[in-house]
Design an enzyme around this catalytic site. Sequence first.
Site, PDB file in Angstrom:
ATOM      1  CB  ALA A 162       0.230   2.431   8.337  1.00 54.62           C
TER       2      ALA A 162
ATOM      3  CE  LYS B 226      -4.187  -4.004   1.176  1.00 61.30           C
ATOM      4  NZ  LYS B 226      -3.860  -3.780   2.546  1.00 61.30           N
TER       5      LYS B 226
ATOM      6  CG  ASP C 179      -6.742   0.486   1.195  1.00 65.26           C
ATOM      7  OD1 ASP C 179      -7.289  -0.622   1.303  1.00 65.26           O
ATOM      8  OD2 ASP C 179      -6.826   1.396   2.044  1.00 65.26           O
TER       9      ASP C 179
ATOM     10  CG  ASP D 205      -1.976  -1.088   1.188  1.00 68.51           C
ATOM     11  OD1 ASP D 205      -1.896  -1.970   0.306  1.00 68.51           O
ATOM     12  OD2 ASP D 205      -2.871  -1.095   2.053  1.00 68.51           O
TER      13      ASP D 205
ATOM     14  CB  SER E  16     -12.878   1.626   5.767  1.00 67.88           C
ATOM     15  OG  SER E  16     -12.406   2.298   4.615  1.00 67.88           O
TER      16      SER E  16
ATOM     17  CD  GLU F 125     -10.836  -1.541   5.753  1.00 65.13           C
ATOM     18  OE1 GLU F 125     -10.815  -1.727   4.521  1.00 65.13           O
ATOM     19  OE2 GLU F 125     -10.388  -0.523   6.306  1.00 65.13           O
TER      20      GLU F 125
ATOM     21  CB  CYS G 259      -2.110  -2.577   5.339  1.00 65.59           C
ATOM     22  SG  CYS G 259      -3.802  -1.933   5.195  1.00 65.59           S
TER      23      CYS G 259
ATOM     24  CG  HIS H  34      -8.311   5.753   2.508  1.00 60.07           C
ATOM     25  ND1 HIS H  34      -9.301   5.612   3.472  1.00 60.07           N
ATOM     26  CD2 HIS H  34      -7.794   4.512   2.338  1.00 60.07           C
ATOM     27  CE1 HIS H  34      -9.350   4.354   3.862  1.00 60.07           C
ATOM     28  NE2 HIS H  34      -8.456   3.653   3.184  1.00 60.07           N
TER      29      HIS H  34
ATOM     30  CG  HIS I 227     -11.164   1.484  -0.115  1.00 62.31           C
ATOM     31  ND1 HIS I 227     -11.137   0.173   0.297  1.00 62.31           N
ATOM     32  CD2 HIS I 227     -10.335   2.155   0.738  1.00 62.31           C
ATOM     33  CE1 HIS I 227     -10.334   0.063   1.349  1.00 62.31           C
ATOM     34  NE2 HIS I 227      -9.822   1.234   1.628  1.00 62.31           N
TER      35      HIS I 227
HETATM   36 ZN   LIG Z   1      -8.483   1.589   3.171  1.00 62.29          ZN
END
Ligand SMILES: [Zn+2]
Length: 200
Positions: free
Chosen positions: A133, A98, A54, A12, A62, A105, A137, A73, A56
């Site tokens: 982070a 993902k 990530d 990520d 989330s 989530e 993750c 984000h 989304h």
């Molecule tokens: Zn996320």
Amino acid sequence: MDIDKSALLVVDVQKDFCSGGALPVPGGDGVVAPLNRYIDDAVERGIPVYASRDWHPANHCSFRTKGGPWPAHCVQGTLGAEFAKELAVPLGVHIISKATSSDHESYSDFDGTGLADRLRRGGVKRVFAGGLATEYCVLATVEDALREGFQVVLMTDAVRAINVDPSDGERAMQRMIRAGAVPVAWRTWPDGTRRITVVD
Ligand SMILES: [Zn+2]
């Protein structure tokens, strides 16, 4: 980096998690330079590189607008969801997306992505993990990798924490190491060469 049966897993490292992004990890940009050295080394040795993102939908659960803990984000297809500008994403990288459906989530790269099977099919036994982070993750990914039976090498110079509580990042590091991850970092050896070295 051992050539045999290893893969590099970059977690990520996206614009929204870097400075100026929607959910910046303090010092998050600092993972890019060390990761680029690991990537260079991996490419040179023919080690496959996997980069997760990530990814989304705009109405992801989330997000605060949906009752989640985070500002919006890494929305699919937006600038913020792109990999960090300076990250040297290599040709032939395997991209893992993902948390791609609105109602689910995932912090772990292994959750719903088929990653474990992909790695096994490639003969991978050991993953070098780093990215953003640390306590979200990266932690979830490392714990799942160990649970799936992979050896894990944790690139300690290539992770950064959000630190909602100031000790979150350090606690996550200790947790990963206790679970069996081997901590390494780039170090300059007495002969002047820079090598990936096991650290305390
Ligand atoms: Zn996320």
